[in-house]
Design a protein around this motif. Structure first.
Motif, mmCIF file in Angstrom:
data_model
loop_
_atom_site.group_PDB
_atom_site.id
_atom_site.type_symbol
_atom_site.label_atom_id
_atom_site.label_comp_id
_atom_site.label_asym_id
_atom_site.label_seq_id
_atom_site.Cartn_x
_atom_site.Cartn_y
_atom_site.Cartn_z
ATOM 1 N N LYS A 189 0.835 -1.205 0.000
ATOM 2 C CA LYS A 189 0.000 0.000 0.000
ATOM 3 C C LYS A 189 0.871 1.257 0.000
ATOM 4 O O LYS A 189 1.803 1.397 0.793
ATOM 5 C CB LYS A 189 -0.905 0.001 1.222
ATOM 6 N N GLY A 190 0.579 2.143 -0.928
ATOM 7 C CA GLY A 190 1.321 3.393 -1.030
ATOM 8 C C GLY A 190 2.636 3.287 -1.760
ATOM 9 O O GLY A 190 3.387 4.267 -1.844
ATOM 10 N N HIS A 227 -9.160 0.912 -4.079
ATOM 11 C CA HIS A 227 -7.774 0.709 -3.660
ATOM 12 C C HIS A 227 -6.836 1.791 -4.201
ATOM 13 O O HIS A 227 -5.664 1.534 -4.462
ATOM 14 C CB HIS A 227 -7.275 -0.666 -4.123
ATOM 15 N N THR A 228 -7.318 3.012 -4.337
ATOM 16 C CA THR A 228 -6.440 4.083 -4.832
ATOM 17 C C THR A 228 -5.314 4.383 -3.847
ATOM 18 O O THR A 228 -4.297 4.974 -4.230
ATOM 19 C CB THR A 228 -7.240 5.370 -5.107
ATOM 20 N N ASP A 229 -5.488 3.955 -2.581
ATOM 21 C CA ASP A 229 -4.421 4.173 -1.609
ATOM 22 C C ASP A 229 -3.225 3.253 -1.858
ATOM 23 O O ASP A 229 -2.191 3.392 -1.199
ATOM 24 C CB ASP A 229 -4.939 3.991 -0.177
ATOM 25 N N GLN A 230 -3.344 2.325 -2.818
ATOM 26 C CA GLN A 230 -2.198 1.508 -3.205
ATOM 27 C C GLN A 230 -1.157 2.339 -3.952
ATOM 28 O O GLN A 230 0.032 2.061 -3.911
ATOM 29 C CB GLN A 230 -2.636 0.349 -4.120
ATOM 30 N N TYR A 232 1.433 5.049 -5.210
ATOM 31 C CA TYR A 232 2.340 6.140 -4.873
ATOM 32 C C TYR A 232 2.393 7.121 -6.031
ATOM 33 O O TYR A 232 2.468 8.325 -5.831
ATOM 34 C CB TYR A 232 3.756 5.623 -4.586
ATOM 35 N N GLN A 375 -9.672 10.293 -7.348
ATOM 36 C CA GLN A 375 -9.508 10.049 -5.922
ATOM 37 C C GLN A 375 -8.039 10.053 -5.491
ATOM 38 O O GLN A 375 -7.755 10.066 -4.281
ATOM 39 C CB GLN A 375 -10.098 8.676 -5.551
ATOM 40 N N PHE A 376 -7.149 10.024 -6.461
ATOM 41 C CA PHE A 376 -5.721 9.888 -6.134
ATOM 42 C C PHE A 376 -5.135 11.223 -5.674
ATOM 43 O O PHE A 376 -5.364 12.253 -6.281
ATOM 44 C CB PHE A 376 -4.948 9.371 -7.365
#
Length: 376
Positions: A189-190, A227-230, A232, A375-376
């Motif tokens: 994630k990230g 899962h946009t928090d995946q 970077y 959303q990113f």
């Protein structure tokens, strides 16, 4: 007319079965690698009756521009009446400009010849960007394996293939990825990067893993919207991704295997993962562009012939590894036992329907922008 593109997809990666039978050298790719003197025949580079200027596009980043630029410069020098400007870039960014030029100035295309991938080739056929080359001016097409060899009237010349898989940083990722599903593994994630709008590199494989395909993408869009928090980074160039691995901000990202081989040799912490669902098989194609004059097309055909010379193909592989589709190519030794040049990889490759991908691209772009990227 035989449909070259469908023929390429049906037989994609069959060339890898021949790797074990051809000669090898020991040289690995390097950022500082300098190719040998490019092969340009003085007889081929004869002076046209009139001055001819050519605009030629090749790919940029990780040495992809080295050999095409060297060949064009040598040709320019050999033919006094020909001047050549080489632009290096990516299909994703330059293709829209090519379409705009075709629409606004149809007799003055942005490029007279271009390196294109399979996706852009399908798009360009729909957008009337290509014109069939005269193969009588390109005798080196006879060196292309019969399964890929074009016939007179075909659009484009497939000269190489490239597998696409997940890159990972072995210093940050203790267990190599084994599935496209690892792109949304919470461990990363990230620290995931994807190429902006290059949907066949991550969205289509996501759909395949989730039980869909190019015709059924809803689950893939829904998953990435959650899962946009995946992410970077959403990158737009080869060198941008390279720098993200150098900085170690990105740990995994889907991209072309040849880049990983080059970067690993430079000491960058990156490896290409072998995935259960297979890599995405990707054809590389040389195109001559509609709107070019007869004189421009004739010179482009001669240049393509030089680019297809075995020595120039071998030099391209040295500085930027690809899977050639030509007989008698001497490969670097480090590729001999590489999985991505093996029969197993060939048989397990994920073959996409590029016609469906191209046909849905506009709709996918809109969904990507509104459902995910916003959303990113």
């Amino acid at each position: 007319m035989k449909n070259t593109f469908r023929r390429v997809l049906a037989l994609l990666f069959a060339v890898a079965m021949l790797i074990g039978t051809i000669g090898c050298s020991s040289k690995a790719p390097s950022e500082t690698e300098t190719p040998e003197e490019p092969v340009v025949s003085k007889e081929v580079a004869t002076e046209p009756a009139e001055d001819v200027h050519l605009e030629i596009m090749c790919w940029a980043g990780s040495n992809q521009e080295v050999v095409p630029t060297a060949v064009c410069e040598a040709y320019d020098e050999a033919a006094d009446n020909v001047t050549i400007n080489v632009t290096s870039g990516q299909n994703a960014t330059l293709y829209p400009q090519m379409v705009a030029a075709r629409q606004n100035t149809p007799e003055s295309p942005l490029f007279n010849m271009a390196y294109m991938n399979g996706f852009s080739t399908v798009q360009g056929t729909t957008d009337d960007l290509w014109v069939a080359p005269n193969l009588d001016n390109i005798p080196n097409v006879q060196n292309i394996l019969e399964a890929y060899r074009p016939e007179q009237g075909d659009l484009g010349i497939t000269w190489a293939l490239s597998p696409m898989t997940i890159f990972y940083n072995p210093e940050k990722v203790s267990t190599p990825p084994t599935s496209w599903a690892d792109l949304w593994n919470e461990e990363y994630k990230g620290h995931v990067a994807v190429w902006d709008n290059l949907f066949y590199s991550f969205l289509v494989p996501t759909a395949r893993v989730l039980g869909g395909d190019e015709n059924d993408m809803d689950a893939a869009f829904e998953l990435w919207a959650e899962h946009t928090d995946q992410f970077y980074s959403i990158f737009t160039s080869v060198d941008q991704l390279k720098n993200l691995f150098i900085s170690e901000d990105v740990w995994i990202a889907p991209f072309f295997v040849g880049m990983a081989l080059s970067w690993e040799e430079e000491g960058i912490p990156v490896k290409a993962a072998v995935l259960d669902e297979g890599c995405v098989a990707f054809p590389y194609i040389l195109q001559t562009c509609a709107g070019s004059s007869d004189a421009q097309l004739a010179e482009c055909e001669k240049i393509i012939n030089e680019l297809l010379d075995k020595k120039n193909i071998e030099e391209y592989i040295v500085v930027s590894p690809v899977v050639p589709v030509m007989d008698g190519i001497e490969l670097p030794d480090y590729l001999k036992d590489n999985y991505f040049f093996s029969t197993e990889c060939t048989e397990n490759a994920m073959i996409l329907d590029w016609n469906v991908c191209a046909g849905n691209d506009a709709a996918w772009r809109e969904r990507w922008e509104t459902e995910i990227k916003s959303q990113f």
